[in-house]
Write an enzyme that holds these catalytic residues in place. Structure first.
Site, mmCIF file in Angstrom:
data_model
loop_
_atom_site.group_PDB
_atom_site.id
_atom_site.type_symbol
_atom_site.label_atom_id
_atom_site.label_comp_id
_atom_site.label_asym_id
_atom_site.label_seq_id
_atom_site.Cartn_x
_atom_site.Cartn_y
_atom_site.Cartn_z
ATOM 1 N N GLU A 69 5.344 15.137 18.013
ATOM 2 C CA GLU A 69 6.041 15.070 16.723
ATOM 3 C C GLU A 69 5.382 16.039 15.741
ATOM 4 O OE1 GLU A 69 5.538 11.686 14.053
ATOM 5 O OE2 GLU A 69 7.709 11.612 13.756
ATOM 6 N N LYS A 119 0.891 -1.181 0.000
ATOM 7 C CA LYS A 119 0.000 0.000 0.000
ATOM 8 C C LYS A 119 0.917 1.215 0.000
ATOM 9 C CE LYS A 119 -2.929 3.235 1.417
ATOM 10 N NZ LYS A 119 -1.944 4.328 1.287
ATOM 11 N N CYS A 133 11.488 10.641 10.599
ATOM 12 C CA CYS A 133 11.165 10.081 11.928
ATOM 13 C C CYS A 133 12.338 10.175 12.888
ATOM 14 C CB CYS A 133 10.756 8.630 11.767
ATOM 15 S SG CYS A 133 12.017 7.642 10.922
ATOM 16 N N GLU A 190 7.101 0.622 12.545
ATOM 17 C CA GLU A 190 8.199 1.611 12.575
ATOM 18 C C GLU A 190 7.508 2.963 12.623
ATOM 19 O OE1 GLU A 190 11.641 1.326 12.266
ATOM 20 O OE2 GLU A 190 11.554 -0.848 12.363
HETATM 21 P P1 NAD Z 1 0.516 7.930 8.383
HETATM 22 O O1 NAD Z 1 0.541 7.097 9.592
HETATM 23 O O2 NAD Z 1 -0.501 8.979 8.260
HETATM 24 O O3 NAD Z 1 0.356 7.008 7.070
HETATM 25 C C1 NAD Z 1 1.249 5.949 6.808
HETATM 26 C C2 NAD Z 1 0.571 4.936 5.909
HETATM 27 O O4 NAD Z 1 -0.474 4.300 6.653
HETATM 28 C C3 NAD Z 1 -0.095 5.527 4.674
HETATM 29 O O5 NAD Z 1 0.147 4.695 3.564
HETATM 30 C C4 NAD Z 1 -1.575 5.535 5.032
HETATM 31 O O6 NAD Z 1 -2.441 5.454 3.937
HETATM 32 C C5 NAD Z 1 -1.682 4.286 5.893
HETATM 33 N N1 NAD Z 1 -2.826 4.282 6.810
HETATM 34 C C6 NAD Z 1 -3.372 5.344 7.449
HETATM 35 N N2 NAD Z 1 -4.411 4.933 8.209
HETATM 36 C C7 NAD Z 1 -4.523 3.603 8.037
HETATM 37 C C8 NAD Z 1 -5.403 2.607 8.557
HETATM 38 N N3 NAD Z 1 -6.391 2.910 9.397
HETATM 39 N N4 NAD Z 1 -5.221 1.314 8.172
HETATM 40 C C9 NAD Z 1 -4.226 0.993 7.331
HETATM 41 N N5 NAD Z 1 -3.357 1.892 6.802
HETATM 42 C C10 NAD Z 1 -3.507 3.189 7.154
HETATM 43 O O7 NAD Z 1 1.988 8.536 8.246
HETATM 44 P P2 NAD Z 1 2.541 9.605 7.201
HETATM 45 O O8 NAD Z 1 1.964 10.949 7.500
HETATM 46 O O9 NAD Z 1 2.450 9.069 5.816
HETATM 47 O O10 NAD Z 1 4.095 9.583 7.589
HETATM 48 C C11 NAD Z 1 4.628 10.274 8.671
HETATM 49 C C12 NAD Z 1 4.782 9.393 9.890
HETATM 50 O O11 NAD Z 1 5.565 8.232 9.592
HETATM 51 C C13 NAD Z 1 5.538 10.124 11.003
HETATM 52 O O12 NAD Z 1 4.933 9.879 12.242
HETATM 53 C C14 NAD Z 1 6.934 9.507 10.932
HETATM 54 O O13 NAD Z 1 7.664 9.618 12.123
HETATM 55 C C15 NAD Z 1 6.621 8.097 10.555
HETATM 56 N N6 NAD Z 1 7.789 7.429 9.969
HETATM 57 C C16 NAD Z 1 8.455 6.487 10.707
HETATM 58 C C17 NAD Z 1 9.604 5.883 10.190
HETATM 59 C C18 NAD Z 1 10.385 4.854 10.990
HETATM 60 O O14 NAD Z 1 11.217 4.167 10.399
HETATM 61 N N7 NAD Z 1 10.184 4.731 12.292
HETATM 62 C C19 NAD Z 1 10.055 6.235 8.922
HETATM 63 C C20 NAD Z 1 9.346 7.194 8.202
HETATM 64 C C21 NAD Z 1 8.214 7.793 8.730
#
Ligand code: NAD
Length: 498
Positions: free
Chosen positions: A401, A189, A300, A264
Site C-alpha cells: 500500500e 484519539k 484505503c 479498519e
Molecule cells: P496510522 O496507522 O499511522 O495511524 C492511525 C492512527 O493510529 C493515528 O491516530 C495514530 O496516532 C495512531 N497510532 C499509531 N500508532 C499507534 C499505537 N502504537 N497505539 C495506538 N495508536 C497508534 O495510519 P495513517 O497514516 O494515519 O492512515 C493511513 C492508513 O489508514 C492507511 O493504511 C489506510 O489504508 C488506513 N485507512 C483505513 C480505512 C478503512 O476504513 N479501512 C480508512 C482510512 C484509512
C-alpha cells in the site's frame, strides 16, 4: 483560478488557525499536561498552521477517568435522548461546515470542495446512526419446560476510538456516533498530522453532551494512542489506520487484558476489467476509483491495482492517461481545485520511494511521476496522478500500500489467472469487476477475497452498507447496522417461569 474566493479562504483560515487549540477532557477545554504542544504543518505551504496540545499519559488517564465517571448516567439515558443530542451535533456540523472544511483543506491538503463533501457525509452517516439506533434489540428465545430466554445488548463502558489522517472531520464526527448511541462513553484519539478539525469539533461537542461523555485528545501514536490502548479501564478499542498499527494495537491490548479490538485497515485493491466492459465508463471508474480528486489517492478503498484484459489494454491506458492529465491540480483552498497535495513530507517521500521502485523493477511510467510544473507548486507536496504499466504482480508497487496517487496496471489474458493474481496479496479490503456479463461478474465476485466489492463501480461507499476488510485489511464492519451491534456486548438471561 478564482482569486477572490481563494483570498477570502486564506483570510478566514488565518482567523481560525489563530484560535487557542485545546483538548476536551471531562467537558473542559484544556491544555496538555505541562503545556506540551506540537506543530501541525500545512502541506501546501510547508508552514506551521498552529501549535496543538500533545496529550501525555496523564491526560489520557484524566480523559479515561472522566469517561468512566460519565458512563453510568449515559448508559441509563434513554436512547431517544442520546439520539436527540447527536442530532444537535449534526445541526452544529452543518452550521460550521465551511470552517471545518477550510481547516481540513489546509491541514490535510485535499481540495476545499471535497472537504465540504466530507462534512456532508459525516452528517449523513450520523443521521443513519440516529435512525438505526432504536433498531438494535435483543431476542426472545424459546426454552424447554418452564425456561424462557431473552438477550440484551449492553454497552461496554469506555471506548477508545483512534482515527487516521485522511478524512479528519468525517472520521472524528461519524465514528463516535455508533459507540455513543449504544450507551458507551468515548475517548477519541485524533490523527497526528490533521488534528485541527477534530479539535474544533470538541468545541461544538462541549455544549451539547454531558461532561466526559466524549473526550478528545491530540497527540501521537506511541504516547497518546498506546496509553489509551493499554488502559485497563478502556474495554473496547476501534482503530481506523494502517496494518502495522493494527498489529501493534492488537498486541498491546492483549498484553493488558482481553479487549474487543475492531480494525479498519489498509488496502491494495484490484479492479478487473473484462474485454466486454463499457470502456468509457470503466475508464471513468478507474479514475474515480483512485480517489485522485477526494484525497490524492490517500484512500484505503482505492483500486490501485488495475487488471486490464490484453484486448483492451492499450486503448484503455491511452484514454485513462488523457483523463487523469485533465485533473486540475492546485491550492487546496481554491474552490476550483480538483486535486491538492499529499499530507506530509513523510508521505511525499514514501510516494517517491515507490515511484523509484516501480521504475527500478521494470514498470513504465506513462504519466505523472513527480510534481506538476509551475512556481505555484514549488513549496507544496504536490504529486501528479501517476500511472505505471507493465507491472508484474510481484513488483512492490503491485503488492504494497503506497497511499498516494500511484496506479499500477497489470495485463491479463486468462480468467482463472486474473482472479488468482488479484487474490495473491495480504490485503482484502475492496475489489471491483467491470463487465456487461452478469454471470462473469458474479463468478469473479464470489471468488475475490475482499470485504466490499463493486460490479461496474468503484470508490463509492453507501450509507447502511457494511464496509470492512478480509485478511490483513481488518476485523469487523462499519457504516451499517453491524457497526452499532459491535459497540454492544450480548447478555443472555434465563427466566424460570413459576
Ligand atoms: P496510522 O496507522 O499511522 O495511524 C492511525 C492512527 O493510529 C493515528 O491516530 C495514530 O496516532 C495512531 N497510532 C499509531 N500508532 C499507534 C499505537 N502504537 N497505539 C495506538 N495508536 C497508534 O495510519 P495513517 O497514516 O494515519 O492512515 C493511513 C492508513 O489508514 C492507511 O493504511 C489506510 O489504508 C488506513 N485507512 C483505513 C480505512 C478503512 O476504513 N479501512 C480508512 C482510512 C484509512
Amino acid at each position: 483560478m478564482s482569486l477572490s474566493a481563494l483570498q477570502r479562504n486564506q483570510a478566514r483560515l488565518e482567523e481560525l488557525a489563530g484560535r487557542p487549540w485545546k483538548l476536551l477532557i471531562g467537558g473542559e477545554l484544556t491544555a496538555a499536561q505541562g503545556g506540551k504542544v506540537y506543530a501541525t504543518i500545512s502541506p501546501s505551504t510547508g508552514k506551521t498552521l498552529a501549535d496543538v496540545p500533545f496529550a501525555q499519559a496523564t491526560d489520557v488517564n484524566s480523559a479515561v477517568e472522566a469517561a468512566e465517571r460519565a458512563f453510568p448516567a449515559w448508559r441509563d439515558t434513554p436512547v431517544v435522548e442520546r439520539v436527540a443530542m447527536l442530532r444537535k451535533l449534526i445541526a452544529a456540523l452543518k452550521e460550521n461546515a465551511y470552517d471545518l472544511a477550510l481547516l481540513d483543506a489546509a491541514d490535510l491538503g485535499s481540495p476545499i470542495t471535497a472537504m465540504q463533501g466530507d462534512v456532508r457525509l459525516a452528517c449523513i452517516l450520523l443521521e443513519y446512526i440516529c435512525n438505526a439506533a432504536s433498531e438494535v434489540k435483543g431476542q426472545s428465545i424459546p426454552g424447554v419446560g418452564n425456561n424462557w430466554h431473552i438477550t440484551r445488548r449492553e454497552p461496554y463502558g469506555v471506548v477508545g476510538r483512534i482515527i487516521p489522517f485522511n478524512h479528519p472531520l468525517m472520521f472524528a464526527a461519524s465514528k463516535i456516533g455508533a459507540p455513543l448511541v449504544m450507551g458507551n462513553t468515548v475517548v477519541l484519539k485524533v490523527p497526528d498530522q490533521t488534528p485541527l478539525s477534530p479539535l474544533y469539533l470538541g468545541t461544538l461537542i462541549k455544549d451539547i453532551f454531558p461532561p466526559g461523555v466524549i473526550n478528545i485528545l491530540s497527540g501521537d501514536g506511541q504516547t497518546t494512542g498506546d496509553t489509551l490502548v493499554r488502559h485497563p479501564r478502556v474495554k473496547r478499542i476501534a482503530l481506523t489506520g494502517s496494518v502495522e498499527t493494527g498489529q501493534l494495537i492488537q498486541r498491546s491490548a492483549a498484553e493488558v487484558m482481553i479487549k474487543h479490538v475492531s480494525l479498519e485497515l489498509g488496502g491494495k485493491n484490484p479492479m478487473i476489467v473484462f474485454p466486454d466492459a463499457d470502456i468509457d465508463k470503466a475508464v471513468e471508474g478507474a479514475a474515480t476509483g483512485m480517489n485522485f480528486h477526494w484525497s490524492q489517492g490517500q484512500s484505503c478503498g482505492s483500486t490501485t491495482r488495475l487488471f486490464l484484459h490484453k484486448d483492451i489494454h492499450d486503448e484503455f491506458v491511452e484514454k485513462l492517461k488523457q483523463r487523469v492529465e485533465r485533473i486540475r491540480i492546485g491550492n487546496p483552498l481554491d474552490p476550483e481545485t480538483e486535486m491538492g497535495c499529499v499530507v506530509s513530507k513523510a508521505q511525499y517521500d514514501k510516494v517517491h520511494l515507490y515511484i523509484g521502485l516501480g521504475k527500478e523493477q521494470g514498470a513504465q511510467c506513462v504519466t505523472g511521476g513527480g510534481k506538476p510544473d509551475g512556481d505555484q507548486f514549488a513549496e507544496g507536496l504536490y504529486v501528479r496522478p501517476t500511472i505505471f504499466t507493465g507491472v508484474s504482480n510481484d513488483y512492490r508497487i503491485a503488492q504494497e500500500e503506497i497511499f498516494g496517487p500511484i496506479l499500477s496496471v497489470l495485463k491479463w489474458d486468462d480468467e482463472e489467472d486474473v482472479i488468482r493474481s488479484a487474490n495473491r496479496i495480504e490485503y482484502g479490503l475492496t475489489a471491483a469487476v467491470w463487465t456487461r456479463d452478469i454471470n462473469k461478474a458474479f463468478k469473479a465476485i464470489n471468488r475475490l477475497e475482499a470485504g466490499f466489492t463493486w460490479i461496474n463501480g468503484s470508490s463509492t461507499h453507501f450509507v447502511g452498507v457494511p464496509f470492512g476488510g478480509y485478511k490483513n485489511s481488518g476485523v469487523d464492519n462499519e457504516e451499517g447496522i453491524e457497526e452499532l451491534y459491535s459497540y454492544t456486548q450480548l447478555k443472555a438471561v434465563n427466566i424460570v417461569i413459576a
